[in-house]
Design a protein around this motif. Structure first.
Motif, PDB file in Angstrom:
ATOM      1  N   PHE A 148       0.812  -1.215   0.000  1.00 34.99           N
ATOM      2  CA  PHE A 148       0.000   0.000   0.000  1.00 34.99           C
ATOM      3  C   PHE A 148       0.849   1.270   0.000  1.00 34.99           C
ATOM      4  O   PHE A 148       0.513   2.245  -0.678  1.00 34.99           O
ATOM      5  N   SER A 149       1.952   1.289   0.733  1.00 33.57           N
ATOM      6  CA  SER A 149       2.741   2.521   0.835  1.00 33.57           C
ATOM      7  C   SER A 149       3.536   2.826  -0.428  1.00 33.57           C
ATOM      8  O   SER A 149       3.920   3.969  -0.668  1.00 33.57           O
ATOM      9  N   THR A 150       3.795   1.800  -1.272  1.00 39.74           N
ATOM     10  CA  THR A 150       4.573   2.026  -2.494  1.00 39.74           C
ATOM     11  C   THR A 150       3.726   1.909  -3.763  1.00 39.74           C
ATOM     12  O   THR A 150       4.272   1.997  -4.871  1.00 39.74           O
ATOM     13  N   SER A 151       2.412   1.734  -3.623  1.00 40.40           N
ATOM     14  CA  SER A 151       1.540   1.538  -4.785  1.00 40.40           C
ATOM     15  C   SER A 151       1.630   2.698  -5.780  1.00 40.40           C
ATOM     16  O   SER A 151       1.330   3.834  -5.428  1.00 40.40           O
ATOM     17  N   GLY A 152       2.062   2.405  -7.000  1.00 40.92           N
ATOM     18  CA  GLY A 152       2.134   3.416  -8.050  1.00 40.92           C
ATOM     19  C   GLY A 152       3.407   4.239  -8.063  1.00 40.92           C
ATOM     20  O   GLY A 152       3.652   4.982  -9.017  1.00 40.92           O
ATOM     21  N   LEU A 153       4.253   4.104  -7.026  1.00 34.11           N
ATOM     22  CA  LEU A 153       5.448   4.948  -6.919  1.00 34.11           C
ATOM     23  C   LEU A 153       6.442   4.686  -8.045  1.00 34.11           C
ATOM     24  O   LEU A 153       6.899   5.622  -8.711  1.00 34.11           O
ATOM     25  N   GLN A 154       6.784   3.414  -8.276  1.00 39.30           N
ATOM     26  CA  GLN A 154       7.795   3.107  -9.294  1.00 39.30           C
ATOM     27  C   GLN A 154       7.325   3.503 -10.689  1.00 39.30           C
ATOM     28  O   GLN A 154       8.084   4.122 -11.451  1.00 39.30           O
ATOM     29  N   THR A 191       7.010  13.688  -7.583  1.00 34.52           N
ATOM     30  CA  THR A 191       6.512  12.364  -7.222  1.00 34.52           C
ATOM     31  C   THR A 191       6.837  12.038  -5.771  1.00 34.52           C
ATOM     32  O   THR A 191       5.971  11.600  -4.999  1.00 34.52           O
ATOM     33  N   LEU A 192       8.095  12.255  -5.387  1.00 34.11           N
ATOM     34  CA  LEU A 192       8.517  11.935  -4.027  1.00 34.11           C
ATOM     35  C   LEU A 192       7.797  12.786  -2.991  1.00 34.11           C
ATOM     36  O   LEU A 192       7.489  12.308  -1.899  1.00 34.11           O
ATOM     37  N   GLN A 193       7.538  14.043  -3.315  1.00 33.36           N
ATOM     38  CA  GLN A 193       6.855  14.918  -2.356  1.00 33.36           C
ATOM     39  C   GLN A 193       5.425  14.448  -2.099  1.00 33.36           C
ATOM     40  O   GLN A 193       4.958  14.445  -0.963  1.00 33.36           O
ATOM     41  N   VAL A 194       4.733  14.019  -3.144  1.00 36.29           N
ATOM     42  CA  VAL A 194       3.376  13.502  -2.978  1.00 36.29           C
ATOM     43  C   VAL A 194       3.401  12.204  -2.172  1.00 36.29           C
ATOM     44  O   VAL A 194       2.627  12.014  -1.234  1.00 36.29           O
ATOM     45  N   LEU A 215      -1.724  18.162  -8.809  1.00 37.25           N
ATOM     46  CA  LEU A 215      -0.848  17.348  -9.652  1.00 37.25           C
ATOM     47  C   LEU A 215      -1.577  16.043  -9.985  1.00 37.25           C
ATOM     48  O   LEU A 215      -1.309  14.994  -9.418  1.00 37.25           O
ATOM     49  N   ASN A 216      -2.524  16.136 -10.896  1.00 39.05           N
ATOM     50  CA  ASN A 216      -3.418  15.012 -11.178  1.00 39.05           C
ATOM     51  C   ASN A 216      -2.691  13.746 -11.612  1.00 39.05           C
ATOM     52  O   ASN A 216      -3.111  12.642 -11.284  1.00 39.05           O
ATOM     53  N   LYS A 217      -1.615  13.894 -12.372  1.00 40.47           N
ATOM     54  CA  LYS A 217      -0.922  12.712 -12.877  1.00 40.47           C
ATOM     55  C   LYS A 217      -0.332  11.882 -11.751  1.00 40.47           C
ATOM     56  O   LYS A 217      -0.453  10.648 -11.728  1.00 40.47           O
ATOM     57  N   VAL A 218       0.314  12.538 -10.793  1.00 44.93           N
ATOM     58  CA  VAL A 218       0.908  11.821  -9.664  1.00 44.93           C
ATOM     59  C   VAL A 218      -0.169  11.135  -8.843  1.00 44.93           C
ATOM     60  O   VAL A 218      -0.065   9.956  -8.492  1.00 44.93           O
ATOM     61  N   LEU A 255      -0.988   7.150  -7.894  1.00 44.69           N
ATOM     62  CA  LEU A 255      -1.149   6.761  -6.496  1.00 44.69           C
ATOM     63  C   LEU A 255      -2.500   6.096  -6.258  1.00 44.69           C
ATOM     64  O   LEU A 255      -2.576   5.011  -5.669  1.00 44.69           O
ATOM     65  N   LEU A 256      -3.563   6.733  -6.736  1.00 38.08           N
ATOM     66  CA  LEU A 256      -4.912   6.205  -6.523  1.00 38.08           C
ATOM     67  C   LEU A 256      -5.097   4.875  -7.250  1.00 38.08           C
ATOM     68  O   LEU A 256      -5.666   3.928  -6.701  1.00 38.08           O
TER      69      LEU A 256
END
Length: 371
Positions: A50-56, A69-72, A201-204, A208-209
């Motif tokens: 859950f904490s890394t979902s979508g990050l990579q 990305t990292l800030q979000v 920042l809709n893309k980030v 994530l969502l």
């Protein structure tokens, strides 16, 4: 093809280390300690997912800045940390994971876990963008080697509270040593001043969502399958299903690692949709052939595989091989198509489709149960 070999090689080495460590734990720990060991692995896997979902995927996308990305995701990790601590304090972890965190370590350590998992995934994405395949193997296998070594040492010296802590840190152990690199990438001064701008920042947030929705859907499907089996059979049969499912999840993870990393990076950088479609088609054919071959080996040597990796008592798990073989083959094809959609389609569209599929699945299941 070389990138596929790289990721599969890394995952195979990690798989061997995981199985070896699990064997040591199973043979050295008491029955109750081994049960806690397994539940702690499950908890760390959930927190990491859950904490890394979508990050990579977000970092690998060419049109989103790494720092943004990292800030979000930093704020998301903070939210997960606080939520995790609260859930532990109100007894949720003890009731549903059968884990008394305070018996083995301070609950305040839970605050750090989402951040260290994110740091590791962030570094992995940076390595993938760098294109040095050797670094990818060193990072991922090195993380597994270090944590496995510490786990075995703590088991040998009978320090189970340390074993428990290392289990929780295992998904992102090297993140402990990369904390400063992660912090340097975040402009905290700008972050505090322009905090509200992050929500535009809709893309980030789309990545994530989508990551949270897809992760939640996966665990819902798994929970429903286990519930249906427990309703139709006894608890022992559910245990056999867990054994078979774990084996197939590890195998499917070989393709997932490749599709979510180098394959996704390649698809993201191509603007020609016809070329993308051609690559997806070729990848689907390769996946189909590869997993048909793996399935044949599993079908022919099913009992031998259970005896080597698990135990004689788990042989009834073979009964679940056939449906899980079909699921594995289809799952690999879904990854091939799915990550191309994540790269090119609107995240809102994919989220809606994912949720509609889940609703249809539950609805059909209810009709089938009633009839």
């Amino acid at each position: 093809m070389s990138y596929a070999v790289t990721t599969i090689t890394a995952q195979l080495l990690i798989l061997l280390l995981t199985l070896a460590t699990n064997k040591v734990a199973a043979s050295s720990l008491s029955v109750s300690e081994y049960a806690v060991y397994g539940q702690a692995v499950l908890l760390s896997s959930l927190i990491s997912a859950f904490s890394t979902s979508g990050l990579q995927n977000c970092i690998l996308s060419a049109d989103i800045r790494e720092r943004v990305t990292l800030q979000v995701f930093f704020f998301f990790a903070l939210l997960i940390s606080i939520l995790l601590f609260i859930l532990n304090e109100i007894g949720f972890v003890a009731e549903y994971f059968l884990l008394d965190i305070e018996k083995y370590m301070t609950p305040y350590l839970l605050f750090a876990l989402p951040f260290f998992y994110q740091i590791f995934i962030f570094k992995q994405a940076v390595v993938i963008n760098g294109g040095v395949r050797k670094d990818f193997v060193l990072l991922n296998v090195g993380n597994s080697v270090l944590c496995s070594a510490f786990l075995i040492l703590t088991i040998y010296f009978e320090k189970f509270y340390l074993t428990f802590a290392f289990i929780l840190f295992r998904p992102g152990f090297l993140g402990l040593f990369m904390f400063s690199e992660y912090i340097k990438k975040i402009d905290f001064k700008s972050l505090l001043i322009h905090f509200k701008d992050l929500f535009y920042l809709n893309k980030v947030f789309g990545y994530l969502l989508y990551g949270v929705v897809s992760t939640s859907a996966f665990y819902i499907y798994s929970a429903i399958a286990r519930f249906v089996i427990s309703e139709a059979y006894d608890l022992e049969t559910v245990g056999y299903f867990y054994t078979a499912q774990r084996l197939f999840e590890l195998l499917l993870g070989l393709s997932l690692t490749y599709y979510s990393s180098y394959y996704y990076r390649k698809i993201s950088s191509i603007s020609d949709l016809k070329l993308v479609a051609s690559i997806v088609l070729k990848t689907c054919i390769l996946s189909l052939v590869s997993f048909l071959f793996i399935s044949l080996l599993l079908f022919v040597f099913s009992e031998e595989i259970i005896l080597v990796l698990f135990s004689k008592e788990q042989l009834p798990a073979v009964a679940f091989f056939n449906p899980l073989i079909v699921n594995m083959i289809l799952g690999s094809l879904v990854y091939s198509i799915g990550f191309s959609l994540v790269a090119k389609a609107k995240k809102s569209t994919i989220i809606i489709l994912e949720l509609l599929y889940l609703v249809c699945f539950v609805f059909l299941l209810l009709i089938w149960t009633v009839n």
